[in-house]
Design an enzyme around this catalytic site. Sequence first.
Site, PDB file in Angstrom:
ATOM      1  N   GLY A  51       0.793  -1.231   0.000  1.00 28.75           N
ATOM      2  CA  GLY A  51       0.000   0.000   0.000  1.00 28.75           C
ATOM      3  C   GLY A  51       0.824   1.279   0.000  1.00 28.75           C
ATOM      4  CG  ASP A 109       3.837  -6.054  17.187  1.00 23.98           C
ATOM      5  OD1 ASP A 109       3.426  -5.078  16.521  1.00 23.98           O
ATOM      6  OD2 ASP A 109       3.334  -6.388  18.281  1.00 23.98           O
ATOM      7  CG  LEU A 137       2.502   0.657  11.616  1.00 22.89           C
ATOM      8  CD1 LEU A 137       2.515   0.369  13.115  1.00 22.89           C
ATOM      9  CD2 LEU A 137       3.104  -0.514  10.855  1.00 22.89           C
ATOM     10  CE1 TYR A 233     -11.091   5.137   6.668  1.00 23.67           C
ATOM     11  CE2 TYR A 233     -10.817   7.323   7.633  1.00 23.67           C
ATOM     12  CZ  TYR A 233     -10.282   6.117   7.222  1.00 23.67           C
ATOM     13  OH  TYR A 233      -8.945   5.881   7.407  1.00 23.67           O
TER      14      TYR A 233
END
Length: 400
Positions: A51, A109, A137, A233
């Site tokens: 992305g 992570d 992220l 959203y």
Amino acid sequence: MMIEPKIRGFICTTAHPEGCSAHVESQINAISQQSNIQGCKSALIIGSSTGYGLASRIMALECNAATIGVCFEKPASGKRTASAGWYNTAAFEKFSNDRGIYAGTINGDAFSSEIKAQTIELIKDKMGTVDCVIYSLASPKRVDPLTGETYSSSLKTTGDNFKSFTVDPIKEILSTVEVTPASEEEIAETVKVMGGEDWKLWMDALREAGVLAPDAISLAYSYVGPTLTYPIYREGTIGYAKKDLEKTAKLITQDLAELGGKAYVSVNKAVVTQASSAIPVVPLYMSILFKVMKEKNLHEDCIEQIYRLFTEKLYGKDGVVTDENDLIRLDDWEMREDVQAEVTEIWNSISEDNFQELVDLQCYQDRFYQLFGFHLDGIDYTKEVDPHVAIPSIKLCETT
Ligand code: NAD
């Protein structure tokens, strides 16, 4: 083995290594015709494998910047393919190494203190400092590094129930969805996962370790969208998290003042990614948006957006270009009045009988499959391919 797409809901559980590599290369090719791109010299991208984060890493490479990427991806195991982000990262590093430019990846992570510490060590070892930190992220969960507690983000509305058309863009089924409002706890958990807390922890750790260059810039990505999607959203759980992220930029900027650095939130356009395909209603909005923006010659994907970010809004002749709220607006074309007027008109006339003509499902589907290395020109999908691919800087690859 031969690798085919296996779709489960809004995710594909397989990925094609050669297709993912071709996808990364096509993004590099989309911008590498442009000469003389100025920008960062050494970049850290947190969420670097798919992305907007991957596009940011590619754009940094186009500036000839060394990059360190942090991501959470799976290598191949037995007959299971690796995740798309794993293959993308392997391909990215190869393209970067071919140009003699350093690329290192930390796979783990990003919310944990260990991964932050490992990243800082790698910066010290390979780059000394970074002048650009991109926080990209998207995660459904976060373990708080201080308490060990796990928080889950939800994709819900707030206030009243929200009823709307939605589409399964792969099965091409239009249906009505009713999204129930989130509890206060669900809102708070979503802010914990997708808000600004972890971004600030990263920036504190990098600053305290002395690995930020003078005038370093940090960016996090947000989305606003039109009033049509506000209930799911901007006024949904994720919107609360994004507002928190926007507030955090100001706090980080205060902390960076001594260094002359600054933190910004860039409001990007809606694009098909693994994260956005999970949001109810949004795939239908995007399928309409793509049709309208393509007709107006305004269509952009991640790489075109990030190209415009670097060249016009961040490192261009006018310096950093923000709106009155100090936000970088890459959604300016999406939010243009004429674009939104047409999107709304289509939205209001949609029905089960006509939606396939009114929306661009083909574009959505192609983009979705391409995220996993499928539907790319020049790849022979009937050919046997080895799913076990190493990321050069990680050198971890099962061979069974
Ligand atoms: P994506 O799913 O393509 O990328 C997510 C990245 O995060 C991947 O690199 C993944 O490996 C990494 N990641 C997830 N959990 C991790 C963890 N625990 N540790 C380390 N890495 C982890 O998502 P995207 O759509 O590119 O989203 C990136 C950002 O852009 C998000 O903040 C999102 O809200 C924002 N944004 C997205 C859109 C859109 O339409 N997709 C629009 C505007 C803003």
